[in-house]
Write a protein that holds these residues in place. Sequence first.
Motif, mmCIF file in Angstrom:
data_model
loop_
_atom_site.group_PDB
_atom_site.id
_atom_site.type_symbol
_atom_site.label_atom_id
_atom_site.label_comp_id
_atom_site.label_asym_id
_atom_site.label_seq_id
_atom_site.Cartn_x
_atom_site.Cartn_y
_atom_site.Cartn_z
ATOM 1 N N ASN A 49 -12.634 -2.693 9.184
ATOM 2 C CA ASN A 49 -13.737 -1.909 8.635
ATOM 3 C C ASN A 49 -13.612 -1.792 7.117
ATOM 4 O O ASN A 49 -12.554 -2.061 6.540
ATOM 5 N N ASN A 50 -14.694 -1.410 6.485
ATOM 6 C CA ASN A 50 -14.754 -1.349 5.029
ATOM 7 C C ASN A 50 -13.778 -0.324 4.462
ATOM 8 O O ASN A 50 -13.186 -0.541 3.399
ATOM 9 N N LYS A 51 -13.578 0.777 5.169
ATOM 10 C CA LYS A 51 -12.661 1.824 4.702
ATOM 11 C C LYS A 51 -11.227 1.285 4.628
ATOM 12 O O LYS A 51 -10.524 1.508 3.644
ATOM 13 N N GLU A 52 -10.800 0.551 5.662
ATOM 14 C CA GLU A 52 -9.466 -0.050 5.652
ATOM 15 C C GLU A 52 -9.351 -1.076 4.528
ATOM 16 O O GLU A 52 -8.372 -1.095 3.785
ATOM 17 N N PHE A 53 -10.371 -1.925 4.391
ATOM 18 C CA PHE A 53 -10.374 -2.950 3.352
ATOM 19 C C PHE A 53 -10.182 -2.315 1.968
ATOM 20 O O PHE A 53 -9.318 -2.726 1.196
ATOM 21 N N GLU A 54 -10.996 -1.308 1.667
ATOM 22 C CA GLU A 54 -10.933 -0.648 0.358
ATOM 23 C C GLU A 54 -9.582 0.017 0.128
ATOM 24 O O GLU A 54 -9.045 -0.023 -0.984
ATOM 25 N N ALA A 55 -9.025 0.620 1.161
ATOM 26 C CA ALA A 55 -7.721 1.275 1.023
ATOM 27 C C ALA A 55 -6.620 0.255 0.747
ATOM 28 O O ALA A 55 -5.761 0.476 -0.113
ATOM 29 N N VAL A 56 -6.653 -0.864 1.442
ATOM 30 C CA VAL A 56 -5.590 -1.870 1.310
ATOM 31 C C VAL A 56 -5.628 -2.537 -0.060
ATOM 32 O O VAL A 56 -4.578 -2.741 -0.673
ATOM 33 N N ILE A 57 -6.809 -2.867 -0.572
ATOM 34 C CA ILE A 57 -6.832 -3.557 -1.872
ATOM 35 C C ILE A 57 -6.435 -2.650 -3.034
ATOM 36 O O ILE A 57 -6.129 -3.135 -4.112
ATOM 37 N N LYS A 58 -6.383 -1.347 -2.796
ATOM 38 C CA LYS A 58 -5.956 -0.415 -3.844
ATOM 39 C C LYS A 58 -4.437 -0.207 -3.849
ATOM 40 O O LYS A 58 -3.907 0.424 -4.750
ATOM 41 N N LEU A 59 -3.751 -0.734 -2.846
ATOM 42 C CA LEU A 59 -2.298 -0.564 -2.764
ATOM 43 C C LEU A 59 -1.594 -1.358 -3.860
ATOM 44 O O LEU A 59 -2.086 -2.401 -4.293
ATOM 45 N N PRO A 60 -0.410 -0.905 -4.298
ATOM 46 C CA PRO A 60 0.358 -1.696 -5.269
ATOM 47 C C PRO A 60 0.821 -3.013 -4.645
ATOM 48 O O PRO A 60 0.905 -3.144 -3.420
ATOM 49 N N ALA A 61 1.130 -3.981 -5.484
ATOM 50 C CA ALA A 61 1.473 -5.338 -5.026
ATOM 51 C C ALA A 61 2.619 -5.354 -4.022
ATOM 52 O O ALA A 61 2.576 -6.102 -3.049
ATOM 53 N N ASN A 62 3.640 -4.526 -4.221
ATOM 54 C CA ASN A 62 4.778 -4.541 -3.298
ATOM 55 C C ASN A 62 4.393 -4.035 -1.903
ATOM 56 O O ASN A 62 4.884 -4.549 -0.896
ATOM 57 N N ILE A 63 3.492 -3.085 -1.820
ATOM 58 C CA ILE A 63 3.035 -2.576 -0.522
ATOM 59 C C ILE A 63 2.074 -3.579 0.119
ATOM 60 O O ILE A 63 2.104 -3.788 1.337
ATOM 61 N N ARG A 64 1.248 -4.234 -0.699
ATOM 62 C CA ARG A 64 0.386 -5.305 -0.152
ATOM 63 C C ARG A 64 1.238 -6.450 0.396
ATOM 64 O O ARG A 64 0.879 -7.069 1.393
ATOM 65 N N TYR A 65 2.378 -6.716 -0.223
ATOM 66 C CA TYR A 65 3.291 -7.741 0.286
ATOM 67 C C TYR A 65 3.764 -7.366 1.694
ATOM 68 O O TYR A 65 3.762 -8.198 2.601
ATOM 69 N N GLU A 66 4.174 -6.129 1.886
ATOM 70 C CA GLU A 66 4.608 -5.673 3.207
ATOM 71 C C GLU A 66 3.465 -5.789 4.226
ATOM 72 O O GLU A 66 3.691 -6.201 5.367
ATOM 73 N N TYR A 67 2.265 -5.414 3.807
ATOM 74 C CA TYR A 67 1.078 -5.536 4.671
ATOM 75 C C TYR A 67 0.865 -7.005 5.044
ATOM 76 O O TYR A 67 0.604 -7.340 6.198
ATOM 77 N N PHE A 68 0.990 -7.894 4.056
ATOM 78 C CA PHE A 68 0.847 -9.329 4.272
ATOM 79 C C PHE A 68 1.817 -9.809 5.351
ATOM 80 O O PHE A 68 1.425 -10.487 6.299
ATOM 81 N N ILE A 69 3.080 -9.456 5.221
ATOM 82 C CA ILE A 69 4.106 -9.893 6.176
ATOM 83 C C ILE A 69 3.747 -9.437 7.586
ATOM 84 O O ILE A 69 3.779 -10.229 8.538
ATOM 85 N N LYS A 70 3.367 -8.184 7.746
ATOM 86 C CA LYS A 70 3.040 -7.650 9.077
ATOM 87 C C LYS A 70 1.797 -8.310 9.669
ATOM 88 O O LYS A 70 1.790 -8.703 10.838
ATOM 89 N N LYS A 71 0.742 -8.451 8.884
ATOM 90 C CA LYS A 71 -0.510 -9.026 9.401
ATOM 91 C C LYS A 71 -0.363 -10.512 9.703
ATOM 92 O O LYS A 71 -0.894 -11.008 10.694
#
Length: 124
Positions: A2-24
Amino acid sequence: MNNKEFEAVIKLPANIRYEYFIKKVADYEEVWALYDDGFVTASDEKGNKILPFFPKKEFAQNYAKLEWANCKPITIELDDFINKWLPGMEKDEIKPAIFPVDNKFAVIEYELLLRDLENELENY
């Protein structure tokens, strides 16, 4: 997604987006890149050639702007990414840029990315 999740994730710092990347990537067993007559590459501030990767199609589409507006998201199977892409990129000295948003991304060493992916995959 959903759009809410998308917007929240792209606002995360790069290191947290990296962790999200690994899990997804482990969850869906696929990695996304941008393609237009070849895979999109760029250079980081140190002059290293980088290739951006994303955890989901929506994030790749979001990044396909400006000079990359004609690019299309393309999926790479996780097994191919681990066994073919990462060794090939290391040989060609192209660094993986994980989950860029605007000009913020994590450039990761091959061994670290491989280790983190393998560790996450052990949970499945």
